[in-house]
Design a protein around this motif. Structure first.
Motif, PDB file in Angstrom:
ATOM      1  N   ARG A   1      -8.109  34.828  -8.709  1.00  0.00           N
ATOM      2  CA  ARG A   1      -6.989  35.794  -8.211  1.00  0.00           C
ATOM      3  C   ARG A   1      -7.154  37.025  -9.323  1.00  0.00           C
ATOM      4  O   ARG A   1      -7.210  36.924 -10.534  1.00  0.00           O
ATOM      5  CB  ARG A   1      -5.705  35.202  -8.205  1.00  0.00           C
TER       6      ARG A   1
ATOM      7  N   ASP B   1      -3.946  40.556  -6.233  1.00  0.00           N
ATOM      8  CA  ASP B   1      -3.241  39.336  -5.665  1.00  0.00           C
ATOM      9  C   ASP B   1      -1.760  39.290  -6.104  1.00  0.00           C
ATOM     10  O   ASP B   1      -1.003  38.628  -5.647  1.00  0.00           O
ATOM     11  CB  ASP B   1      -4.050  38.288  -5.853  1.00  0.00           C
TER      12      ASP B   1
ATOM     13  N   MET C   1      -1.658  42.872   0.121  1.00  0.00           N
ATOM     14  CA  MET C   1      -1.323  41.413   0.035  1.00  0.00           C
ATOM     15  C   MET C   1      -1.044  40.942   1.484  1.00  0.00           C
ATOM     16  O   MET C   1      -1.367  39.968   1.817  1.00  0.00           O
ATOM     17  CB  MET C   1      -0.166  41.449  -0.646  1.00  0.00           C
TER      18      MET C   1
ATOM     19  N   ARG D   1      -4.090  40.454   3.581  1.00  0.00           N
ATOM     20  CA  ARG D   1      -4.920  39.256   3.155  1.00  0.00           C
ATOM     21  C   ARG D   1      -4.121  38.061   3.458  1.00  0.00           C
ATOM     22  O   ARG D   1      -4.306  36.966   3.030  1.00  0.00           O
ATOM     23  CB  ARG D   1      -5.279  39.635   1.781  1.00  0.00           C
TER      24      ARG D   1
ATOM     25  N   TRP E   1      -1.542  36.843   1.604  1.00  0.00           N
ATOM     26  CA  TRP E   1      -1.313  36.186   0.154  1.00  0.00           C
ATOM     27  C   TRP E   1      -0.906  37.122  -0.655  1.00  0.00           C
ATOM     28  O   TRP E   1      -1.676  38.098  -1.086  1.00  0.00           O
ATOM     29  CB  TRP E   1      -2.361  35.238  -0.173  1.00  0.00           C
ATOM     30  N   GLY E   2       0.102  36.953  -1.395  1.00  0.00           N
ATOM     31  CA  GLY E   2       0.568  37.644  -2.623  1.00  0.00           C
ATOM     32  C   GLY E   2       1.595  37.080  -3.409  1.00  0.00           C
ATOM     33  O   GLY E   2       2.499  36.286  -2.929  1.00  0.00           O
TER      34      GLY E   2
ATOM     35  N   VAL F   1       3.539  36.358   1.287  1.00  0.00           N
ATOM     36  CA  VAL F   1       3.749  37.412  -0.100  1.00  0.00           C
ATOM     37  C   VAL F   1       5.238  36.658  -0.529  1.00  0.00           C
ATOM     38  O   VAL F   1       5.992  37.302  -0.043  1.00  0.00           O
ATOM     39  CB  VAL F   1       3.865  38.743   0.235  1.00  0.00           C
TER      40      VAL F   1
ATOM     41  N   GLU G   1      -0.519  28.972  -6.996  1.00  0.00           N
ATOM     42  CA  GLU G   1      -0.863  28.624  -5.602  1.00  0.00           C
ATOM     43  C   GLU G   1       0.299  28.030  -4.894  1.00  0.00           C
ATOM     44  O   GLU G   1       0.539  28.340  -3.584  1.00  0.00           O
ATOM     45  CB  GLU G   1      -2.095  28.077  -5.559  1.00  0.00           C
TER      46      GLU G   1
END
Ligand code: CAA
Length: 240
Positions: A3, A77, A121, A124, A126-127, A170, A221
């Motif tokens: 990340r 990220d 983010m 994608r 994810w953030g 996110v 995560e």
């Protein structure tokens, strides 16, 4: 792929500790800074973490700075909005510049940085965004109408953006540090600081690493269900 994390004000004080904690977690870390070249160079030599200079209160400079970071290390990220300044003084003595600088840097910096990284983010899915607020944004502090307003604003900003990011993976959280052993706190007059420390149940200033510990938890995560929250790390000084 590791990340990619960016920490604003990440070359000294609480920011330095956060940069190191995220590096220890295996992330590719980049530190932003605005002023102190010497400390930033020493930081990079010591840690291997690259430092990029721009002023987070400057919208265009921030978009350009983040574009450079992303060209160098890839999409961001994890964002830690840590950059902050004080211009303490009672309202009676505070001029407009002291008000504006603190609002634009501490609160405005969260906006300029989020504008630069949040869309990616979201795309994608994810953030992680962690905003560093303050006990003084929760409880107020004599001589800090600018700082308390900016930090209180950060807590509202966090809860609003958390709602926007939630369905895109996110998370957006805040940490509210108490009085931590940094240059910023060392600038408080000795007699004033003594009285403040006397009101901390744990009986001492906090350490920067104790704030970084909280950031590491929030960006993990498996922290995806923690969003919109404020984690107070203040030695029991204010129980919110
Ligand atoms: N409540 C009520 N009255 C207070 C007070 C308080 N908390 N603090 C000071 N006063 C009073 C004083 O007793 C004094 O009154 P008298 O003249 O009647 O004795 C008067 O206010 C003026 O006090 P000072 O002599 O301190 O005034 P000053 O103008 O020299 O300094 C100040 C004012 C710059 C605000 C100074 O008090 C100060 O630096 N305070 C600390 C502010 C602070 O905590 N900043 C935190 C920085 S670190 C940080 O922000 C990180 C974080 O997130 C926690």
């Amino acid at each position: 792929m590791a990340r990619v994390a960016i920490v604003t004000g990440g070359t000294r004080g609480i920011g330095e500790a956060i940069s190191l904690a995220l590096q220890a977690q295996g992330m590719t870390v980049v530190a932003n800074y605005a002023g102190n070249d010497e400390r930033a160079t020493a930081f990079t030599e010591r840690t291997g973490i690259r430092a990029f200079k721009w002023d987070v209160s400057d919208y265009d400079a921030t978009q350009a700075g983040v574009a450079l970071v992303e060209a160098a290390v890839g999409p961001v990220d994890v964002l830690v909005n840590n950059a902050g300044i004080t211009r303490d003084g009672t309202l009676q003595r505070m001029d407009e510049q002291a008000w504006k600088e603190v609002i634009d840097t501490n609160l405005g910096g969260c906006f300029t940085m989020a504008k630069a990284v949040f869309p990616g983010m979201r795309d994608r899915k994810w953030g992680r965004i962690v905003n560093i607020g303050s006990i003084n944004g929760q409880a107020g502090q004599y001589g800090q109408v600018n700082y308390a307003a900016a930090k209180s604003g950060i807590h509202g900003f966090t809860k609003a953006l958390a709602q926007e990011g939630a369905r895109f993976g996110v998370t957006v959280n805040a940490i509210a540090p108490g009085y931590i052993d940094t240059d910023m706190v060392a600038a408080v007059p000795g007699d004033v600081l003594e009285k403040i420390v006397a009101r901390i149940p744990v009986g001492r200033l906090g350490q920067a690493a104790e704030i970084a510990r909280g950031v590491a938890f929030l960006v993990a995560e498996d922290a995806g269900f923690v969003t919109g929250s404020t984690l107070s790390i203040n030695g029991g000084q204010h129980m919110y």
